[in-house]
Design a protein around this motif. Structure first.
Motif, PDB file in Angstrom:
ATOM      1  N   SER A 320       0.833  -1.193   0.000  1.00  0.00           N
ATOM      2  CA  SER A 320       0.000   0.000   0.000  1.00  0.00           C
ATOM      3  C   SER A 320       0.872   1.249   0.000  1.00  0.00           C
ATOM      4  O   SER A 320       2.047   1.215   0.391  1.00  0.00           O
ATOM      5  CB  SER A 320      -0.911   0.006   1.226  1.00  0.00           C
ATOM      6  OG  SER A 320      -0.128   0.203   2.408  1.00  0.00           O
ATOM      7  N   THR A 321       0.280   2.366  -0.422  1.00  0.00           N
ATOM      8  CA  THR A 321       1.022   3.630  -0.414  1.00  0.00           C
ATOM      9  C   THR A 321       1.358   4.043   1.016  1.00  0.00           C
ATOM     10  O   THR A 321       2.414   4.645   1.253  1.00  0.00           O
ATOM     11  CB  THR A 321       0.215   4.732  -1.116  1.00  0.00           C
ATOM     12  OG1 THR A 321      -1.092   4.798  -0.549  1.00  0.00           O
ATOM     13  CG2 THR A 321       0.115   4.463  -2.609  1.00  0.00           C
ATOM     14  N   CYS A 325       5.065   4.909   2.092  1.00  0.00           N
ATOM     15  CA  CYS A 325       5.410   6.187   2.726  1.00  0.00           C
ATOM     16  C   CYS A 325       6.215   5.938   4.002  1.00  0.00           C
ATOM     17  O   CYS A 325       7.211   6.626   4.272  1.00  0.00           O
ATOM     18  CB  CYS A 325       4.146   6.976   3.064  1.00  0.00           C
ATOM     19  SG  CYS A 325       3.378   7.811   1.657  1.00  0.00           S
ATOM     20  N   ALA A 332       3.202  11.707   0.740  1.00  0.00           N
ATOM     21  CA  ALA A 332       2.343  10.988  -0.210  1.00  0.00           C
ATOM     22  C   ALA A 332       2.460  11.538  -1.628  1.00  0.00           C
ATOM     23  O   ALA A 332       2.489  10.759  -2.591  1.00  0.00           O
ATOM     24  CB  ALA A 332       0.890  11.038   0.256  1.00  0.00           C
ATOM     25  N   ASP A 333       2.520  12.881  -1.798  1.00  0.00           N
ATOM     26  CA  ASP A 333       2.555  13.434  -3.142  1.00  0.00           C
ATOM     27  C   ASP A 333       3.844  13.058  -3.873  1.00  0.00           C
ATOM     28  O   ASP A 333       3.834  12.711  -5.058  1.00  0.00           O
ATOM     29  CB  ASP A 333       2.366  14.950  -3.117  1.00  0.00           C
ATOM     30  CG  ASP A 333       3.438  15.667  -2.288  1.00  0.00           C
ATOM     31  OD1 ASP A 333       4.038  15.017  -1.412  1.00  0.00           O
ATOM     32  OD2 ASP A 333       3.669  16.859  -2.531  1.00  0.00           O
ATOM     33  N   VAL A 336       3.678   9.215  -4.806  1.00  0.00           N
ATOM     34  CA  VAL A 336       2.813   8.960  -5.966  1.00  0.00           C
ATOM     35  C   VAL A 336       3.517   9.378  -7.257  1.00  0.00           C
ATOM     36  O   VAL A 336       3.448   8.676  -8.277  1.00  0.00           O
ATOM     37  CB  VAL A 336       1.462   9.681  -5.812  1.00  0.00           C
ATOM     38  CG1 VAL A 336       0.664   9.614  -7.100  1.00  0.00           C
ATOM     39  CG2 VAL A 336       0.668   9.066  -4.669  1.00  0.00           C
ATOM     40  N   GLN A 337       4.225  10.507  -7.220  1.00  0.00           N
ATOM     41  CA  GLN A 337       4.970  10.954  -8.397  1.00  0.00           C
ATOM     42  C   GLN A 337       6.051   9.944  -8.775  1.00  0.00           C
ATOM     43  O   GLN A 337       6.231   9.619  -9.950  1.00  0.00           O
ATOM     44  CB  GLN A 337       5.590  12.324  -8.135  1.00  0.00           C
ATOM     45  CG  GLN A 337       6.313  12.917  -9.341  1.00  0.00           C
ATOM     46  CD  GLN A 337       6.925  14.267  -9.029  1.00  0.00           C
ATOM     47  OE1 GLN A 337       7.228  14.564  -7.882  1.00  0.00           O
ATOM     48  NE2 GLN A 337       7.107  15.075 -10.046  1.00  0.00           N
ATOM     49  N   LEU A 339       6.100   6.726  -8.039  1.00  0.00           N
ATOM     50  CA  LEU A 339       5.452   5.502  -8.524  1.00  0.00           C
ATOM     51  C   LEU A 339       5.016   5.660  -9.973  1.00  0.00           C
ATOM     52  O   LEU A 339       5.140   4.716 -10.773  1.00  0.00           O
ATOM     53  CB  LEU A 339       4.253   5.154  -7.640  1.00  0.00           C
ATOM     54  CG  LEU A 339       4.583   4.609  -6.244  1.00  0.00           C
ATOM     55  CD1 LEU A 339       3.331   4.591  -5.377  1.00  0.00           C
ATOM     56  CD2 LEU A 339       5.199   3.218  -6.338  1.00  0.00           C
ATOM     57  N   LEU A 340       4.517   6.837 -10.328  1.00  0.00           N
ATOM     58  CA  LEU A 340       4.105   7.092 -11.706  1.00  0.00           C
ATOM     59  C   LEU A 340       5.299   6.995 -12.647  1.00  0.00           C
ATOM     60  O   LEU A 340       5.222   6.365 -13.716  1.00  0.00           O
ATOM     61  CB  LEU A 340       3.454   8.468 -11.808  1.00  0.00           C
ATOM     62  CG  LEU A 340       3.039   8.913 -13.221  1.00  0.00           C
ATOM     63  CD1 LEU A 340       2.041   7.937 -13.819  1.00  0.00           C
ATOM     64  CD2 LEU A 340       2.456  10.320 -13.190  1.00  0.00           C
ATOM     65  N   GLU A 343       6.229   3.415 -13.082  1.00  0.00           N
ATOM     66  CA  GLU A 343       5.293   2.746 -13.982  1.00  0.00           C
ATOM     67  C   GLU A 343       5.620   3.067 -15.434  1.00  0.00           C
ATOM     68  O   GLU A 343       5.587   2.173 -16.301  1.00  0.00           O
ATOM     69  CB  GLU A 343       3.856   3.165 -13.667  1.00  0.00           C
ATOM     70  CG  GLU A 343       3.215   2.415 -12.531  1.00  0.00           C
ATOM     71  CD  GLU A 343       1.708   2.580 -12.506  1.00  0.00           C
ATOM     72  OE1 GLU A 343       1.004   1.649 -12.957  1.00  0.00           O
ATOM     73  OE2 GLU A 343       1.240   3.637 -12.051  1.00  0.00           O
ATOM     74  N   SER A 350       0.500  -1.185 -10.767  1.00  0.00           N
ATOM     75  CA  SER A 350      -0.511  -1.150  -9.707  1.00  0.00           C
ATOM     76  C   SER A 350      -1.216  -2.496  -9.666  1.00  0.00           C
ATOM     77  O   SER A 350      -1.332  -3.194 -10.683  1.00  0.00           O
ATOM     78  CB  SER A 350      -1.510  -0.023  -9.955  1.00  0.00           C
ATOM     79  OG  SER A 350      -2.161  -0.201 -11.208  1.00  0.00           O
ATOM     80  N   PHE A 355       1.043  -1.428  -4.961  1.00  0.00           N
ATOM     81  CA  PHE A 355       1.989  -1.460  -6.081  1.00  0.00           C
ATOM     82  C   PHE A 355       3.004  -2.569  -5.870  1.00  0.00           C
ATOM     83  O   PHE A 355       3.310  -2.925  -4.715  1.00  0.00           O
ATOM     84  CB  PHE A 355       2.714  -0.108  -6.212  1.00  0.00           C
ATOM     85  CG  PHE A 355       1.811   1.023  -6.632  1.00  0.00           C
ATOM     86  CD1 PHE A 355       1.741   1.415  -7.971  1.00  0.00           C
ATOM     87  CD2 PHE A 355       1.038   1.691  -5.702  1.00  0.00           C
ATOM     88  CE1 PHE A 355       0.912   2.441  -8.363  1.00  0.00           C
ATOM     89  CE2 PHE A 355       0.203   2.720  -6.074  1.00  0.00           C
ATOM     90  CZ  PHE A 355       0.135   3.103  -7.421  1.00  0.00           C
TER      91      PHE A 355
END
Length: 359
Positions: A320-321, A325, A332-333, A336-337, A339-340, A343, A350, A355
């Motif tokens: 999980s995120t 974290c 978190a921001d 997520v960046q 992880l993107l 990907e 995901s 992930f």
């Protein structure tokens, strides 16, 4: 009839009557005559010249039947390719290989099996060959590369493109630390019909095929049948009786495939007919330096420190995120960046629950 010609380039010197006697199609005869007459207007000659230009542009090597690196094992399969297009170290084609294949929708356990078996088989001197597909194929390639060893990917399109796109980065690692081959010239798109054709090359190159996970209608079972027809060994890893991606493996075992749960099972079956390649020294447990191999391209080479931290915090089971974290210390921001970006590099995906790594 063509089998009576020791060197296919000799065809280029034959007269029309001889060419027809060899059973060649009229189009082929016309193209050979155009080559003899240096007729640049001929459509076939123009197409061949364009292929050669594209090969030069993309640093693609042509490995024909007369090339010293054309693998002997492949010559003897049905419908052997007359030429292989290669990017990377074509000398690897002469190595003893084992194909590792399986489901594109593999379970986390299946991906882990593929990586671990690929790494250990590589350490024991066998070269991992697969098809760069999602799931088991990609995990097998990554397992060999992460252990510091080369791997061969056989793809179903031209080598100027890497398919699937999610494995673009993994494909670049394969080329940098091993070999990617295809029977299709540059510019050829991926088509459904190409993949069964591609599979006969994977099995034809290999001493045996290891099926990690496969459903009852999986393309991996087609490859396994091709392997049996080509006189190769077939190995299968068993799984849960409740898992749909284990049923294909169980079916193969019922039909006589060797059940394996460790690498020694495979080496035992190959027996005395297999030996370590010249100059290769197997790694001892705990030895992290690969022997007699080209340096592998690491998955993290193109990443910055933040993406590396996230990648290393991930496993092959979804996280999980919130857990990521906590593990990375990132807000978190930023997580997520990262992880993107991972990907987009084809390194993570995901999944239900978060992930996970895919390369």
């Amino acid at each position: 009839m063509l089998a009576t010609i020791p060197n296919l380039t000799d065809l280029l010197t034959r007269n029309p009557a001889t060419l027809k006697a060899h059973g060649l199609h009229g189009e082929t005869v016309a193209a050979i005559l155009a080559w003899q007459q240096q007729d640049e207007a001929n459509a076939v000659i123009q197409a061949v010249r364009q292929i050669l230009l594209n090969c030069e542009r993309h640093e693609i090597e042509l490995v024909s039947w007369q090339h010293p690196h054309y693998p002997e094992a492949l010559r003897h399969i049905h419908d052997a390719p007359l030429v292989l297009y290669a990017r990377g170290d074509s000398g690897l084609l002469s190595r003893e290989q084992i194909g590792v294949i399986g489901s594109r929708n593999a379970t986390p356990a299946g991906l882990d099996h593929a990586r671990r078996f690929a790494a250990e088989l590589s350490k024991r001197g066998l070269l991992i060959t697969s098809g760069l597909a999602l799931g088991v194929d990609g995990a097998a390639h990554a397992g060999a590369l992460d252990a510091g060893y080369a791997t061969i990917a056989v793809i179903g399109c031209g080598l100027d493109r890497i398919y699937p796109n999610q494995h673009r980065r993994l494909g670049e690692r394969v080329i940098g630390g091993g070999l990617m081959i295809s029977e299709y010239p540059p510019g050829t798109p991926a088509r459904a019909a190409h993949f069964p054709q591609r599979n006969r090359i994977i099995s034809g190159l290999s001493r045996g095929i290891l099926v990690v996970e496969a459903g009852l209608k999986s393309g991996s079972l087609i490859t396994a049948r091709m392997a049996l027809e080509q006189g190769r060994e077939v190995f299968a890893i068993p799984g849960s009786i409740h898992s749909p991606v284990a049923r294909g493996c169980h079916d193969l075992i019922k039909q006589g495939a060797r059940l394996v749960d460790q690498v020694d099972d495979i080496l035992e079956e190959l027996g005395a007919s297999w030996s370590l390649p010249a100059g290769f020294t197997a790694q001892e447990p705990g030895d992290t330096e690969p022997k007699a191999e080209r340096p592998a391209v690491r998955a993290t080479d193109a990443l910055d420190s933040r993406e590396i931290a996230v990648f290393e915090a991930l496993g092959y089971d979804p996280q999980s995120t919130d857990a990521l974290c906590s593990a990375t210390g990132l807000p978190a921001d930023q997580l997520v960046q990262s992880l993107l970006l991972l990907e987009l590099e084809g390194l993570v995906s995901s999944a239900p629950g978060g992930f996970q790594k895919i390369a």
